[in-house]
Scaffold this motif. Structure first.
Motif, PDB file in Angstrom:
ATOM      1  N   MET A 152       4.390  -5.524  -2.260  1.00 40.46           N
ATOM      2  CA  MET A 152       3.088  -5.815  -1.673  1.00 40.46           C
ATOM      3  C   MET A 152       2.666  -4.701  -0.714  1.00 40.46           C
ATOM      4  SD  MET A 152       2.374  -9.499  -0.265  1.00 40.46           S
ATOM      5  CE  MET A 152       1.689 -10.788  -1.098  1.00 40.46           C
ATOM      6  N   ALA A 153       1.421  -4.701  -0.362  1.00 40.78           N
ATOM      7  CA  ALA A 153       0.866  -3.686   0.537  1.00 40.78           C
ATOM      8  C   ALA A 153       0.487  -4.329   1.876  1.00 40.78           C
ATOM      9  CB  ALA A 153      -0.368  -3.065  -0.113  1.00 40.78           C
ATOM     10  N   ASP A 154       0.405  -3.494   2.934  1.00 35.04           N
ATOM     11  CA  ASP A 154      -0.040  -4.012   4.227  1.00 35.04           C
ATOM     12  C   ASP A 154      -1.562  -4.214   4.202  1.00 35.04           C
ATOM     13  OD1 ASP A 154      -1.377  -1.541   4.958  1.00 35.04           O
ATOM     14  OD2 ASP A 154       0.562  -0.730   5.533  1.00 35.04           O
TER      15      ASP A 154
ATOM     16  N   ILE B  14     -11.950   1.508  11.184  1.00 37.03           N
ATOM     17  CA  ILE B  14     -10.602   1.267  11.707  1.00 37.03           C
ATOM     18  C   ILE B  14      -9.918   2.600  12.011  1.00 37.03           C
ATOM     19  CG2 ILE B  14      -8.298   0.440  11.065  1.00 37.03           C
ATOM     20  CD1 ILE B  14      -9.779  -1.878   9.573  1.00 37.03           C
ATOM     21  N   GLU B  15     -10.072   3.572  11.114  1.00 35.78           N
ATOM     22  CA  GLU B  15      -9.496   4.899  11.344  1.00 35.78           C
ATOM     23  C   GLU B  15     -10.144   5.562  12.553  1.00 35.78           C
ATOM     24  OE1 GLU B  15     -10.211   6.613   7.501  1.00 35.78           O
ATOM     25  OE2 GLU B  15      -8.300   5.874   6.687  1.00 35.78           O
ATOM     26  N   SER B  16     -11.476   5.481  12.675  1.00 35.77           N
ATOM     27  CA  SER B  16     -12.190   6.088  13.808  1.00 35.77           C
ATOM     28  C   SER B  16     -11.757   5.478  15.134  1.00 35.77           C
ATOM     29  CB  SER B  16     -13.708   5.901  13.648  1.00 35.77           C
ATOM     30  OG  SER B  16     -14.172   6.602  12.535  1.00 35.77           O
TER      31      SER B  16
ATOM     32  N   THR C 230      -4.112  -2.868   1.367  1.00 38.32           N
ATOM     33  CA  THR C 230      -4.787  -3.901   0.584  1.00 38.32           C
ATOM     34  C   THR C 230      -6.299  -3.717   0.642  1.00 38.32           C
ATOM     35  OG1 THR C 230      -2.952  -5.425   0.985  1.00 38.32           O
ATOM     36  CG2 THR C 230      -5.033  -6.398   0.268  1.00 38.32           C
ATOM     37  N   ALA C 231      -6.816  -3.413   1.832  1.00 39.81           N
ATOM     38  CA  ALA C 231      -8.259  -3.183   1.988  1.00 39.81           C
ATOM     39  C   ALA C 231      -8.702  -1.947   1.209  1.00 39.81           C
ATOM     40  CB  ALA C 231      -8.613  -3.045   3.468  1.00 39.81           C
ATOM     41  N   VAL C 232      -7.916  -0.878   1.283  1.00 39.20           N
ATOM     42  CA  VAL C 232      -8.245   0.347   0.547  1.00 39.20           C
ATOM     43  C   VAL C 232      -8.240   0.073  -0.953  1.00 39.20           C
ATOM     44  CG1 VAL C 232      -7.416   2.663  -0.053  1.00 39.20           C
ATOM     45  CG2 VAL C 232      -7.492   1.953   2.341  1.00 39.20           C
ATOM     46  N   ASN C 233      -7.208  -0.612  -1.434  1.00 40.07           N
ATOM     47  CA  ASN C 233      -7.082  -0.909  -2.863  1.00 40.07           C
ATOM     48  C   ASN C 233      -8.187  -1.818  -3.383  1.00 40.07           C
ATOM     49  OD1 ASN C 233      -4.782   0.674  -2.967  1.00 40.07           O
ATOM     50  ND2 ASN C 233      -3.384  -1.057  -2.751  1.00 40.07           N
ATOM     51  N   ALA C 234      -8.736  -2.674  -2.523  1.00 43.94           N
ATOM     52  CA  ALA C 234      -9.806  -3.580  -2.944  1.00 43.94           C
ATOM     53  C   ALA C 234     -11.069  -2.804  -3.325  1.00 43.94           C
ATOM     54  CB  ALA C 234     -10.115  -4.591  -1.842  1.00 43.94           C
ATOM     55  N   GLY C 235     -11.299  -1.674  -2.649  1.00 44.65           N
ATOM     56  CA  GLY C 235     -12.410  -0.804  -3.016  1.00 44.65           C
ATOM     57  C   GLY C 235     -13.754  -1.136  -2.408  1.00 44.65           C
ATOM     58  N   ASN C 236     -13.902  -2.307  -1.766  1.00 45.99           N
ATOM     59  CA  ASN C 236     -15.206  -2.659  -1.192  1.00 45.99           C
ATOM     60  C   ASN C 236     -15.166  -2.753   0.333  1.00 45.99           C
ATOM     61  OD1 ASN C 236     -13.625  -4.986  -1.316  1.00 45.99           O
ATOM     62  ND2 ASN C 236     -15.363  -6.347  -1.644  1.00 45.99           N
TER      63      ASN C 236
END
Length: 138
Positions: free
Chosen positions: A1-3, A21-23, A7-13
């Motif tokens: 599984m992913a964190d 979040i990165e900023s 998971t958010a990145v993989n969802a694509g939307n």
């Protein structure tokens, strides 16, 4: 599984959410073991904000952190839990109101999809961006 972040990145939307979040330098928190519940606005939800509002938030890191942590609740809160509670304390420190009439809503924002499971918590997709009262008043 992913964190949660993967998971958010993989969802694509959730590209705007991940960029924010990165900023705000919150990636490590949402990659940590924790157990977190994220009410995640889609890219479409962010597009409903005036462009200058989003641009200003990306420049005001303090305010951006407050808004983003207002979307995060400590613990693994699944759909069944949301149906039984009336409010939840956020990482930001404020409370979000949970409604269960004709679907689940968080502060009057509809939950579009529940229970996207990650290694360190769960994501619920929402159709808008939650703004804490103190930030909205500024």
């Amino acid at each position: 599984m992913a964190d949660i972040i993967e998971t958010a990145v993989n969802a694509g939307n959730f590209t705007t959410l991940v960029k924010a979040i990165e900023s705000a330098d919150l990636v490590e928190i949402l990659k940590s073991e924790g157990s977190y519940t994220v009410f995640a606005p889609t890219d479409e939800a962010f597009s409903k904000l005036p462009k200058e509002t989003l641009d200003n938030l990306l420049q005001d890191i303090t305010k951006l952190k407050r808004i983003l942590t207002y979307h995060v609740v400590f613990g693994d809160v699944r759909e069944e839990d949301l149906k039984q509670i009336k409010e939840a304390a956020t990482v930001e420190g404020s409370i979000v109101v949970i409604e269960n009439n004709n679907g689940i809503k968080v502060n009057d924002i509809k939950v579009l999809q529940t229970d996207i499971i990650a290694d360190n918590g769960v994501i619920h997709v929402i159709e808008g961006v939650l703004i804490p009262a103190l930030v909205a008043a500024e």
